[in-house]
Design a protein around this motif. Structure first.
Motif, PDB file in Angstrom:
ATOM      1  N   GLY A 161     -53.722   9.019 -37.947  1.00  0.00           N
ATOM      2  CA  GLY A 161     -53.530   8.586 -39.246  1.00  0.00           C
ATOM      3  C   GLY A 161     -52.905   7.467 -39.869  1.00  0.00           C
ATOM      4  O   GLY A 161     -52.832   6.733 -40.964  1.00  0.00           O
ATOM      5  N   ARG A 162     -52.680   6.719 -38.865  1.00  0.00           N
ATOM      6  CA  ARG A 162     -51.791   5.339 -38.894  1.00  0.00           C
ATOM      7  C   ARG A 162     -52.806   4.414 -39.029  1.00  0.00           C
ATOM      8  O   ARG A 162     -53.972   4.003 -38.387  1.00  0.00           O
ATOM      9  N   LEU A 163     -52.855   3.483 -40.260  1.00  0.00           N
ATOM     10  CA  LEU A 163     -53.866   2.279 -40.678  1.00  0.00           C
ATOM     11  C   LEU A 163     -53.578   1.470 -39.680  1.00  0.00           C
ATOM     12  O   LEU A 163     -52.526   1.088 -39.327  1.00  0.00           O
ATOM     13  N   VAL A 164     -54.895   0.647 -39.249  1.00  0.00           N
ATOM     14  CA  VAL A 164     -54.393  -0.679 -38.448  1.00  0.00           C
ATOM     15  C   VAL A 164     -55.474  -1.709 -38.911  1.00  0.00           C
ATOM     16  O   VAL A 164     -56.885  -1.637 -39.184  1.00  0.00           O
ATOM     17  N   VAL A 165     -54.780  -2.865 -39.043  1.00  0.00           N
ATOM     18  CA  VAL A 165     -55.348  -4.035 -39.419  1.00  0.00           C
ATOM     19  C   VAL A 165     -55.928  -4.735 -38.073  1.00  0.00           C
ATOM     20  O   VAL A 165     -54.926  -5.294 -37.303  1.00  0.00           O
ATOM     21  N   ARG A 172     -49.731   1.368 -50.197  1.00  0.00           N
ATOM     22  CA  ARG A 172     -48.684   2.107 -50.758  1.00  0.00           C
ATOM     23  C   ARG A 172     -49.014   2.412 -52.293  1.00  0.00           C
ATOM     24  O   ARG A 172     -48.497   3.476 -52.973  1.00  0.00           O
ATOM     25  N   ARG A 173     -50.209   1.895 -52.807  1.00  0.00           N
ATOM     26  CA  ARG A 173     -50.420   2.120 -54.119  1.00  0.00           C
ATOM     27  C   ARG A 173     -51.380   3.546 -54.046  1.00  0.00           C
ATOM     28  O   ARG A 173     -51.999   3.851 -55.188  1.00  0.00           O
ATOM     29  N   ILE A 197     -54.777   9.123 -44.600  1.00  0.00           N
ATOM     30  CA  ILE A 197     -54.071   7.838 -44.225  1.00  0.00           C
ATOM     31  C   ILE A 197     -52.553   8.275 -44.105  1.00  0.00           C
ATOM     32  O   ILE A 197     -51.918   8.678 -45.123  1.00  0.00           O
ATOM     33  N   LEU A 198     -51.777   8.192 -43.038  1.00  0.00           N
ATOM     34  CA  LEU A 198     -50.410   8.387 -42.904  1.00  0.00           C
ATOM     35  C   LEU A 198     -49.498   7.587 -43.655  1.00  0.00           C
ATOM     36  O   LEU A 198     -49.937   6.188 -43.896  1.00  0.00           O
ATOM     37  N   ASP A 199     -48.553   8.215 -44.126  1.00  0.00           N
ATOM     38  CA  ASP A 199     -47.672   7.284 -45.175  1.00  0.00           C
ATOM     39  C   ASP A 199     -46.596   6.605 -44.234  1.00  0.00           C
ATOM     40  O   ASP A 199     -45.335   6.802 -44.022  1.00  0.00           O
ATOM     41  N   LYS A 200     -47.155   5.589 -43.368  1.00  0.00           N
ATOM     42  CA  LYS A 200     -46.427   4.957 -42.411  1.00  0.00           C
ATOM     43  C   LYS A 200     -46.950   3.297 -42.549  1.00  0.00           C
ATOM     44  O   LYS A 200     -48.210   3.280 -42.923  1.00  0.00           O
ATOM     45  N   PRO A 201     -46.254   2.413 -42.352  1.00  0.00           N
ATOM     46  CA  PRO A 201     -46.746   0.893 -42.465  1.00  0.00           C
ATOM     47  C   PRO A 201     -47.705   0.678 -41.481  1.00  0.00           C
ATOM     48  O   PRO A 201     -47.907   1.240 -40.336  1.00  0.00           O
ATOM     49  N   SER A 214     -39.252  -7.388 -38.866  1.00  0.00           N
ATOM     50  CA  SER A 214     -39.642  -6.313 -37.892  1.00  0.00           C
ATOM     51  C   SER A 214     -40.395  -5.157 -38.590  1.00  0.00           C
ATOM     52  O   SER A 214     -40.614  -4.157 -38.147  1.00  0.00           O
ATOM     53  N   ASP A 215     -40.462  -5.414 -39.895  1.00  0.00           N
ATOM     54  CA  ASP A 215     -41.389  -4.286 -40.590  1.00  0.00           C
ATOM     55  C   ASP A 215     -42.614  -4.326 -40.183  1.00  0.00           C
ATOM     56  O   ASP A 215     -43.575  -3.572 -40.324  1.00  0.00           O
ATOM     57  N   ILE A 216     -43.118  -5.575 -39.662  1.00  0.00           N
ATOM     58  CA  ILE A 216     -44.582  -5.593 -38.929  1.00  0.00           C
ATOM     59  C   ILE A 216     -44.619  -5.330 -37.651  1.00  0.00           C
ATOM     60  O   ILE A 216     -43.937  -5.936 -36.811  1.00  0.00           O
TER      61      ILE A 216
END
Length: 488
Positions: free
Chosen positions: A387-391, A418-419, A433-437, A462-464
């Motif tokens: 469920g992790r989003l990937v750019v 996030r919105r 979609i998982l609630d993770k960055p 490190s957030d990215i």
């Protein structure tokens, strides 16, 4: 009316001219290649071009500003025409004029610093040798601490390009033995400064403290420099998200489906709000639009598009055959324009067909490649099985600004995630979609990563979570991942 002698003097005064004919054809001429002669009570205008020497009877000549208008005719007054001679600035002189104009703008920015900070002592003002649009300014503050400033004097460079140049220049200045510089100002017009401020928030704390963003406020006289506050990643996500642009309908038109049958293994369809674009291994060659309930199509790989109808269908088939021959991994001529054009789109079209070639854990909704915001597009947007989003950002040539470009896309996608806008858009057929960055995958052939990639990857917060996917060089034949590295 200009006399023969006056005409010769004017022609000799300018080294290069551009001859413009009535049908729009132009030809560059040196003044030495133009001849004005008198004989038998007649004047003649002659010039030398690729086809040889031409001689015309000169009926009339007049000055129109900096140009010359010359009325000529051929033998026996046939082929009467008016030539325009336009002065040309030699490339070397033009380059020098541009550099001088840019240097003046650089000095204007330096003056802004002095006007706004009277205690500052100005030092060196120059243009970047690597990118002449960037002004490089060195000065001391009131405590005699050496500082530096950089400004895009054209106000047109992408923030990612400016930031890469700024960080590298600051590294060089900080390494000096005499008067090292450890603080740099990025000075920009208001809109550009805001974009730089957002990119600045994605840097590590060390990088953020060494770089300040200053906005030029031209509403005051003289203009005022204002330092923009350093922002955190969390503050970025309080903004209004950019508009999400999705196609109104996903249904393929009959015309697009018929074109697709010509080469289904290589053609894909990109659906947008304006209609459908058909691509052959990533290269757009046809467009379909529905107007008032009627499907209309055009084809071509240049700016000139030809209407598609029963009479022109055969020409479309010829074009597709040419693409099959030249835009293929088996193309005999690897230097052919069709083979070399838009390589990143070619790579993206391969992964769009099978995203698992990049990562077996990815799920990609096929229409959401080139995921669009108002002015930006992301190559691919995927979802991992967990469920992790990937750019996904793709490169086929070394691009020093690629790391920051991917980071800015991450910021925009994260704001949407996030919105809850991506969840509501249902991009992945009901999958949560998982609630993770979001993760960032930057994929390129192994030798196509810029040598500074790792250095800039270490400059990001490190957030990215950034991943480097190295592909085999023969990716057109088969996409194979030969290395995966994480930078955080």
């Amino acid at each position: 009316m200009v006399t023969t002698e006056e005409l010769r003097e004017r022609l000799a005064a300018t080294h290069e001219w551009l001859l413009v004919r009535e049908e729009g054809k132009t030809f560059p001429l040196l003044s030495s290649e133009i001849e004005i002669s008198d004989g038998d009570g007649k004047r003649h205008f002659g010039f030398l071009d690729d086809k040889g020497f031409h001689n015309w009877r000169l009926n009339h000549a007049e000055v129109q500003g900096s140009e010359l208008a010359i009325d000529v005719a051929g033998a026996f007054a046939r082929g009467q025409e008016t030539f325009r001679l336009v002065p040309r600035t030699p490339a070397s002189e033009l380059a020098a004029e541009i550099e001088l104009a840019r240097l003046q703008l650089a000095n204007d920015v330096a003056k802004l610093i002095v006007d706004n900070f009277p205690a500052a002592r100005l030092g060196r003002v120059a243009l970047s040798a690597e990118n002449g649009r960037l002004a490089l300014i060195e000065f001391d503050d009131v405590d005699k601490t050496p500082l530096a400033a950089m400004a895009d004097i054209t106000a047109k460079l992408a923030p990612e390009i400016i930031m890469t140049h700024a960080i590298l220049w600051l590294e060089k200045l900080a390494a000096r033995k005499k008067k090292p510089v450890r603080k740099l100002w990025l000075i920009a017009e208001k809109r550009q400064a805001r974009a730089l401020q957002k990119l600045h928030a994605l840097l590590t704390d060390h990088r953020k403290t060494s770089i300040g963003i200053y906005s030029i406020d031209r509403k005051t006289d003289p203009p005022r420099l204002t330092e923009l506050p350093s922002r955190t990643v969390r503050e970025l996500f309080r903004e209004k998200p950019p508009k999400l642009i999705l196609p109104a309908s996903l249904e393929t038109t009959r015309t697009a489906a018929k074109i697709l049958e010509l080469a289904p293994e290589a053609i894909d369809i990109i659906v947008t709000r304006q209609g459908e674009t058909l691509r052959f291994n990533g290269l757009p060659f046809a467009r379909v639009r529905t107007m008032m309930g009627v499907e209309k199509a055009w084809f071509g790989i240049s700016r000139v598009m030809h209407p598609l109808n029963d009479a022109s269908w055969e020409h479309l088939e010829v074009l597709v055959d040419e693409l099959k021959f030249n835009r293929s991994d088996e193309a005999p001529n690897r230097r052919h324009q069709l083979y070399r054009t838009a390589p990143e789109a070619w790579l993206e079209s391969i992964l769009r067909r099978n995203i698992k070639l990049l990562d077996a854990n990815l799920i990609l909704s096929p229409i959401y490649n080139q995921f669009r915001f108002v002015r930006d597009k992301i190559d691919l947007l995927a979802l991992r099985r967990d469920g992790r989003l990937v750019v996904i950002e793709l490169k086929t040539q070394p691009d020093r600004a690629g790391v920051f470009q991917a980071a800015d896309y991450w910021r925009k996608i994260e704001l949407q995630r996030r919105r809850g806008l991506l969840e509501r858009a249902d991009l992945f057929d009901g999958r949560e979609i998982l609630d993770k960055p979001a993760l960032v995958y930057l994929a390129a052939p192994a030798w196509s990563f810029h040598r500074d990639f790792e250095f800039f990857a270490r400059c990001l917060t490190s957030d990215i979570e950034l991943w480097r996917f190295e592909l085999h060089e023969a990716w057109r034949e088969e996409v194979r991942v030969i290395s995966r590295l994480e930078y955080r």
